[in-house]
Structures are given as C-alpha cells and as structure tokens.
Scaffold this active site. Structure first.
Site, mmCIF file in Angstrom:
data_model
loop_
_atom_site.group_PDB
_atom_site.id
_atom_site.type_symbol
_atom_site.label_atom_id
_atom_site.label_comp_id
_atom_site.label_asym_id
_atom_site.label_seq_id
_atom_site.Cartn_x
_atom_site.Cartn_y
_atom_site.Cartn_z
ATOM 1 N N LYS A 184 0.836 -1.205 0.000
ATOM 2 C CA LYS A 184 0.000 0.000 0.000
ATOM 3 C C LYS A 184 0.876 1.263 0.000
ATOM 4 O O LYS A 184 2.101 1.166 0.248
ATOM 5 C CB LYS A 184 -0.908 -0.050 1.232
ATOM 6 C CG LYS A 184 -1.924 -1.206 1.207
ATOM 7 C CD LYS A 184 -2.726 -1.248 2.510
ATOM 8 C CE LYS A 184 -3.803 -2.324 2.486
ATOM 9 N NZ LYS A 184 -4.572 -2.364 3.765
ATOM 10 N N ARG B 55 -1.002 -14.652 4.357
ATOM 11 C CA ARG B 55 -1.789 -13.952 5.392
ATOM 12 C C ARG B 55 -1.098 -14.064 6.746
ATOM 13 O O ARG B 55 -1.090 -13.126 7.534
ATOM 14 C CB ARG B 55 -3.196 -14.542 5.497
ATOM 15 C CG ARG B 55 -4.094 -14.165 4.348
ATOM 16 C CD ARG B 55 -4.586 -12.751 4.436
ATOM 17 N NE ARG B 55 -5.694 -12.609 5.350
ATOM 18 C CZ ARG B 55 -6.555 -11.601 5.303
ATOM 19 N NH1 ARG B 55 -6.429 -10.641 4.387
ATOM 20 N NH2 ARG B 55 -7.525 -11.515 6.160
ATOM 21 N N HIS C 263 -1.765 -5.317 1.506
ATOM 22 C CA HIS C 263 -2.995 -6.090 1.335
ATOM 23 C C HIS C 263 -2.584 -7.498 0.931
ATOM 24 O O HIS C 263 -1.646 -7.666 0.155
ATOM 25 C CB HIS C 263 -3.875 -5.498 0.230
ATOM 26 C CG HIS C 263 -4.921 -6.476 -0.242
ATOM 27 N ND1 HIS C 263 -6.093 -6.669 0.457
ATOM 28 C CD2 HIS C 263 -4.934 -7.358 -1.271
ATOM 29 C CE1 HIS C 263 -6.794 -7.623 -0.159
ATOM 30 N NE2 HIS C 263 -6.119 -8.065 -1.204
ATOM 31 N N ASN D 223 -1.597 -0.208 7.354
ATOM 32 C CA ASN D 223 -0.983 -1.494 7.712
ATOM 33 C C ASN D 223 -0.118 -2.076 6.589
ATOM 34 O O ASN D 223 0.087 -3.274 6.516
ATOM 35 C CB ASN D 223 -2.050 -2.482 8.194
ATOM 36 C CG ASN D 223 -3.172 -2.651 7.185
ATOM 37 O OD1 ASN D 223 -3.037 -2.242 6.034
ATOM 38 N ND2 ASN D 223 -4.264 -3.255 7.604
ATOM 39 N N GLU E 130 -9.288 -11.336 -7.268
ATOM 40 C CA GLU E 130 -8.409 -10.162 -7.197
ATOM 41 C C GLU E 130 -7.323 -10.211 -8.275
ATOM 42 O O GLU E 130 -7.003 -9.189 -8.888
ATOM 43 C CB GLU E 130 -7.773 -10.081 -5.804
ATOM 44 C CG GLU E 130 -8.787 -9.729 -4.729
ATOM 45 C CD GLU E 130 -8.204 -9.675 -3.327
ATOM 46 O OE1 GLU E 130 -8.946 -9.303 -2.416
ATOM 47 O OE2 GLU E 130 -7.016 -10.003 -3.137
ATOM 48 N N THR F 75 -5.324 -7.461 10.722
ATOM 49 C CA THR F 75 -5.652 -6.132 10.199
ATOM 50 C C THR F 75 -5.059 -4.997 11.044
ATOM 51 O O THR F 75 -4.543 -4.020 10.504
ATOM 52 C CB THR F 75 -7.186 -5.973 10.128
ATOM 53 O OG1 THR F 75 -7.712 -7.038 9.333
ATOM 54 C CG2 THR F 75 -7.573 -4.637 9.522
ATOM 55 N N TYR G 167 -12.268 -3.976 -3.178
ATOM 56 C CA TYR G 167 -12.755 -4.403 -1.861
ATOM 57 C C TYR G 167 -14.161 -4.985 -1.904
ATOM 58 O O TYR G 167 -14.563 -5.682 -0.978
ATOM 59 C CB TYR G 167 -12.644 -3.263 -0.844
ATOM 60 C CG TYR G 167 -11.235 -3.155 -0.302
ATOM 61 C CD1 TYR G 167 -10.714 -4.134 0.546
ATOM 62 C CD2 TYR G 167 -10.396 -2.100 -0.659
ATOM 63 C CE1 TYR G 167 -9.414 -4.069 1.029
ATOM 64 C CE2 TYR G 167 -9.095 -2.024 -0.192
ATOM 65 C CZ TYR G 167 -8.614 -3.007 0.655
ATOM 66 O OH TYR G 167 -7.323 -2.944 1.121
ATOM 67 N N ARG H 254 2.945 -6.671 9.434
ATOM 68 C CA ARG H 254 2.191 -5.587 10.080
ATOM 69 C C ARG H 254 2.564 -5.427 11.557
ATOM 70 O O ARG H 254 2.389 -4.354 12.137
ATOM 71 C CB ARG H 254 0.690 -5.854 9.940
ATOM 72 C CG ARG H 254 0.166 -5.641 8.511
ATOM 73 C CD ARG H 254 -1.224 -6.224 8.376
ATOM 74 N NE ARG H 254 -1.870 -5.893 7.114
ATOM 75 C CZ ARG H 254 -3.058 -6.378 6.763
ATOM 76 N NH1 ARG H 254 -3.722 -7.194 7.570
ATOM 77 N NH2 ARG H 254 -3.597 -6.030 5.608
#
Ligand code: ADP
Ligand code: MG
Length: 200
Positions: A13, A118, A158, A155, A169, A124, A53, A135
C-alpha cells in the site's frame, strides 16, 4: 491442481512504499520460498479501490463485524454496531488511502500461498497483531488512532483472504499475459519428491 500452484495477490500500500519497505516486504515472501509470478507499480483510482474491496460479497459484513469485536474486547463504544454502516465509512477512508500514491501489486505462487502469506502479513490491526509478522514488525497503527484521525488503518500491505478472493483479485489486477509461468531453481528442493541430484 497441486497445492504448490496456489496463487495470491499482495499489494504494498502507499504507506509501505513511502516507508521504503518494498524490498523488506518482498524479501519475506522470497525467503519462505514463494515465487513471484507478476509485479507492477501503479496509482489506483478510487473507483478501482472500491471494485477491489467489494469483489467479495461478504467483505462488508466481515470487516464491520471484525471492528465490532475489536471494540468489545477493548471496551470501546462505537457510534454504530451495524457492520454495514461501519464498512461504508471504512470504504470511503480506504479509497483515499489506497489512491493516495503508488502501490506495488504482485502475485506470489507456492504451497498454501493464500494462507501462509496472510500469516506472514499478520492481522488487520498492527497494534494487536503478532510480532514477527509484517504488520506487527514495521508499523504500530490501531483502530483507535485511525478512528480519532478519521482515516483508514495504515498497515502496509494487502493480501487476499481466501483462494476464491485471490482468484477474483488476480483477475482484477492483472491481465493473463502479465503473469509469467517460469521455473524457479529452488523449487527443485522445495517440492522435489526424492531430493536426488544434489550429490555429485
Ligand atoms: P485485511 O486487509 O486485514 O484483510 P479488511 O479486508 O477487513 O482487512 O479491511 C481492508 C483494509 O481496510 C484494512 O487492511 C485496513 O487498511 C482498512 N480497515 C479495515 N477495518 C478498518 C477500520 N475499522 N478502521 C479503519 N480502517 C480499517
Ligand atoms: Mg481483506
């Protein structure tokens, strides 16, 4: 399809780019053994961010519920507990956040790529996620900070939340010809059945 062929979308990001963490973040995925099969830098439009999203019809409910749960755990009182109202506000903030500057989008391939990426990325909210995750290690934002400043949680990255989300995606971010099928030498060790051919 063999599990080693699983693919996931990762987007660094705008804050990740500004924090000069591109190399560090890519390094995490390289070191665990994943293969980079597509990559580009772009400035997404707000429309594109909304499209991204809302690909998952459950995203609004799940993201709203996650915020309500986090508030309950910390004894915070939210203006509303309706997950859809909460996510409508988050989405506005997210559009500003993701469209604020360049991002780096990538497709990573390897065994259980969605789940393991992940895990490497973390939860998050950087405040409550584990140390050792991207993160958790490189930023310290929180729901309270984001709410008091009326902005999205920053954070850094993605990562797709499920195999189904990943497939949607990937199709949104990349044209098929932008994805490169190639052999990576380390796959001989990661996935070879007999580990033969090492000794001379
Ligand atoms: P994740 O990126 O961990 O999958 P979500 O899909 O639920 O999280 O949300 C997408 C992004 O929206 C998050 O990464 C974060 O930047 C932002 N976000 C989510 N929930 C909130 C919230 N309650 N307040 C501010 N920003 C949020
Ligand atoms: Mg998500």
């Amino acid at each position: 399809m063999h599990p080693k062929k699983e693919r996931t979308l990762v987007v660094i990001k705008p804050d990740g780019i500004q924090r000069t963490l591109i190399g560090e973040i890519i390094g995490r995925f390289e070191k665990i053994g994943f293969k980079l099969v597509a990559m580009k830098m772009l400035v997404p439009t707000e429309e594109f961010v909304e499209q991204h999203y809302t690909l998952d019809p459950e995203w609004r409910r799940v993201t709203g519920e996650k915020r309500v749960k986090a508030a309950k755990e910390k004894g915070e009182v939210l203006p509303t507990e309706d997950p859809y109202e909460i996510t409508a506000i988050i989405l506005q903030k997210l559009k500003k956040y993701l469209a604020s500057g360049p991002v780096v989008a990538m497709i990573w391939e390897g065994a259980h790529a969605v789940e393991i990426v992940r895990k490497l990325v973390g939860g998050t909210e950087p405040r409550s996620t584990d140390v050792g995750s991207i993160r958790g290690d490189y930023v310290m934002d929180s729901y309270i900070m984001a709410d008091s400043d009326d902005r999205a949680i920053r954070n850094l990255v993605h990562a797709s939340g499920s195999v189904e989300e990943a497939n949607k995606e990937i199709a949104l971010w990349f044209r098929p010809e932008e994805v490169i099928n190639y052999r990576l030498v380390q796959e001989e060790i990661l996935y070879d059945v007999n580990l033969d051919g090492i000794l001379e």
